[in-house]
Every structure is written in C-alpha cells, then in structure tokens.
Scaffold this motif. Sequence first.
Motif, PDB file in Angstrom:
ATOM      1  N   HIS A  44       0.812  -1.215   0.000  1.00 51.32           N
ATOM      2  CA  HIS A  44       0.000   0.000   0.000  1.00 51.32           C
ATOM      3  C   HIS A  44       0.851   1.274   0.000  1.00 51.32           C
ATOM      4  O   HIS A  44       1.104   1.850  -1.041  1.00 51.32           O
ATOM      5  N   ALA A  45       1.336   1.709   1.155  1.00 53.31           N
ATOM      6  CA  ALA A  45       2.067   2.989   1.204  1.00 53.31           C
ATOM      7  C   ALA A  45       3.140   2.960   2.288  1.00 53.31           C
ATOM      8  O   ALA A  45       4.312   2.753   2.011  1.00 53.31           O
ATOM      9  N   ASN A  46       2.708   3.167   3.540  1.00 51.11           N
ATOM     10  CA  ASN A  46       3.650   3.181   4.659  1.00 51.11           C
ATOM     11  C   ASN A  46       4.521   1.929   4.694  1.00 51.11           C
ATOM     12  O   ASN A  46       5.690   1.978   5.080  1.00 51.11           O
ATOM     13  N   ASP A  47       3.969   0.818   4.260  1.00 47.73           N
ATOM     14  CA  ASP A  47       4.679  -0.459   4.315  1.00 47.73           C
ATOM     15  C   ASP A  47       5.836  -0.555   3.323  1.00 47.73           C
ATOM     16  O   ASP A  47       6.684  -1.442   3.450  1.00 47.73           O
ATOM     17  N   ILE A  48       5.887   0.344   2.354  1.00 49.49           N
ATOM     18  CA  ILE A  48       7.053   0.343   1.454  1.00 49.49           C
ATOM     19  C   ILE A  48       7.864   1.633   1.544  1.00 49.49           C
ATOM     20  O   ILE A  48       9.043   1.639   1.201  1.00 49.49           O
ATOM     21  N   GLY A 200       9.703  10.141   5.567  1.00 43.80           N
ATOM     22  CA  GLY A 200       9.669   9.674   4.181  1.00 43.80           C
ATOM     23  C   GLY A 200       8.382   8.991   3.776  1.00 43.80           C
ATOM     24  O   GLY A 200       8.237   8.550   2.634  1.00 43.80           O
ATOM     25  N   ASP A 201       7.411   8.911   4.693  1.00 43.43           N
ATOM     26  CA  ASP A 201       6.149   8.246   4.385  1.00 43.43           C
ATOM     27  C   ASP A 201       5.246   9.165   3.571  1.00 43.43           C
ATOM     28  O   ASP A 201       5.190  10.376   3.809  1.00 43.43           O
ATOM     29  N   ILE A 202       4.553   8.592   2.608  1.00 37.91           N
ATOM     30  CA  ILE A 202       3.560   9.338   1.832  1.00 37.91           C
ATOM     31  C   ILE A 202       2.305   8.489   1.694  1.00 37.91           C
ATOM     32  O   ILE A 202       2.325   7.279   1.882  1.00 37.91           O
ATOM     33  N   ASP A 203       1.211   9.142   1.355  1.00 36.57           N
ATOM     34  CA  ASP A 203      -0.044   8.434   1.160  1.00 36.57           C
ATOM     35  C   ASP A 203       0.001   7.623  -0.124  1.00 36.57           C
ATOM     36  O   ASP A 203       0.796   7.903  -1.023  1.00 36.57           O
ATOM     37  N   GLY A 204      -0.888   6.645  -0.203  1.00 30.97           N
ATOM     38  CA  GLY A 204      -1.093   5.950  -1.460  1.00 30.97           C
ATOM     39  C   GLY A 204      -2.021   6.806  -2.320  1.00 30.97           C
ATOM     40  O   GLY A 204      -1.744   7.968  -2.585  1.00 30.97           O
ATOM     41  N   ILE A 205      -3.126   6.222  -2.720  1.00 24.23           N
ATOM     42  CA  ILE A 205      -4.173   7.001  -3.386  1.00 24.23           C
ATOM     43  C   ILE A 205      -5.376   6.947  -2.452  1.00 24.23           C
ATOM     44  O   ILE A 205      -6.095   5.945  -2.424  1.00 24.23           O
ATOM     45  N   PRO A 206      -5.589   7.986  -1.645  1.00 26.82           N
ATOM     46  CA  PRO A 206      -6.597   7.915  -0.583  1.00 26.82           C
ATOM     47  C   PRO A 206      -8.000   7.605  -1.102  1.00 26.82           C
ATOM     48  O   PRO A 206      -8.493   8.240  -2.041  1.00 26.82           O
ATOM     49  N   VAL A 207      -8.636   6.639  -0.478  1.00 28.03           N
ATOM     50  CA  VAL A 207      -9.984   6.229  -0.867  1.00 28.03           C
ATOM     51  C   VAL A 207     -10.978   7.369  -0.653  1.00 28.03           C
ATOM     52  O   VAL A 207     -11.965   7.490  -1.393  1.00 28.03           O
TER      53      VAL A 207
END
Length: 295
Positions: A44-48, A200-207
């Motif tokens: 997803h996002a934070n996990d990578i 360095g964390d960013i959002d994915g594509i927020p639902v």
Amino acid sequence: ASSLARQLEANNCDHLHVHFAHIPTDIAMYASSLSSVPFSITAHANDIYERAWLLKEKVDRSVFFATISKFNKRYLEDKGVDSRKISIVRCGVEPAQFSKRATVLEHKNPRVGAIGRMVEKKGFDTLIKAVAALKAQGVGIELLIAGSGPLFQQLQALALSFGLNSQDVTFMGAIPHAKVPSFMKSLDAFVLPCKQDENGDIDGIPVVLMEAMLSGVPVISTKLGIPELVVNKETGLLVEQNNPDALAKAILMMLNDNTLRTTLVDSAVDKVKKEFSLLGNAKKIKNLFVSHSAA
C-alpha cells in the motif's frame, strides 16, 4: 509464522495472500517457507515507504506482488525489485454507496472539507494555512476537518495561531463510515493536500478522494502520487505539496468557476467507476490467484 504454517497445512490451504509488505509479509513469507504454501502480497504505502525491509527478497519469493499504484511500482523498480512480478491492483470503492448529488448547495460561505487521520502526511496544516490566507484576503470559507489522531490538538492550536476561530474551522473528530456520504455531500469542495512526512512516508491514493468524487464533490489534492486518480484540470485540481498559497489559489479557482466544477465532477465520476471500482479490482486480484494457481 510457525503457527500460521500449521494452520495452512491443517486447512489444506493452496495459497496465502497478505496485505502490507512489512510485518504481515514477514510472517507470510516464513509461514510459506515452512508449509510450502505459495504466498502473494498487496503493498500500500507506509509499508514500502517508511517501514520497508527485504523488499527484493519478498518480491522474489512471492508468486506475485500487487500494489495500488503505478507510482508505487516505479518506486519499487528504483529499489531494484523484479518489476515483472508487480501488478497494479487499485484500492477500490463501491460506487453504489456514493451516488452523485443532484442538488446545488447554497451555503452563506463556501464549505470546504477534509477527512483523514490527523498525521503529518495528510497535509492538514497546509490546508489550515491556506484557509487562513483566504480569510486574510477577505474570502469567507468554512473548513470542516473530520478525523482524529496524534496531531489533533496541534492542528487546533495551529488554527488559533493563524487567527481562525470556531466559525472558520470545525474539528469534527472521527465520524463513522456510514456518515461519510452525507458529510461529503455537504461540501462545496473536498481538499486533501497530502505530503511526504519527515520519515519519508507518503499516502497511497486515498480512498476518501474516490468517495468525494463519486459524491459529485470537486476535489483538490497534491501531485505526490495522486495524479493517477486526480488528473489536474480533468478530474480535479492539483498543487505542489507544502504550498499553502498555491492551495489557496486552487480553492478559490474551484469555488469561483461553476463551469470548471461541473466538468471536473462529471469526469471524476467516470474515472472512479472505470478504474477504481471495488468489483473491477476484486476481479483483477482473482485473476492473479487463478493464473498463478494454474501455473
């Protein structure tokens, strides 16, 4: 992992699929090794971006590695993973739960809203500063922010420091998902100025952006991974991250141009239904299961 391996064997499982590429995938990868049950991943996002480790090994050992965006796929490629094993499967929404509103809102002051966890990467501080800039120009706007999280009190203090009162900004706290459709439809514009946080964390594509778009609410966000959903001046407006002045201009443009809003809303609904529907993306992941099961 050993406990999960025993459960996989006891239940004659053919496949293990796990969401998030950090700790859940650690467990899945080692359970797979112990049980010989193949595994796959959705990242997803934070996990990578913030909590990633062994990404190359996880991709190599999985039968397939799905992620929610092309932006994520490019990031993983830059990390040296085998991109041939990466598939794009979007986070989806159920279009029937968010129908396009039919009525035109008539607020005394335009109502701008956002919803999300009160964390740095959502960019709520940028939104508050943008509303303060508009107020300084004599533009009356009501901002509603729904959600809770570690920055809740800090954001309240930020609003006060910029001279915004309870009539300018309402912090609604967390709201149940069942009330999200009505919240969306009460807004003149939905604004989510996502940004990269200090880790360095960013959002994915927020639902929530998809939900606003399906509700017929024009959306504004940033260029950080969002353009696969919000195409600037096609399905919404985009600005650079951490730029309150640019965000204020975009909000003003959106609120003052009826033709633009109508065009963006119509295109946005089509975009979400075609690319981000829950059923369509469930079929994609099902096809991956089937194809790798056959192999």
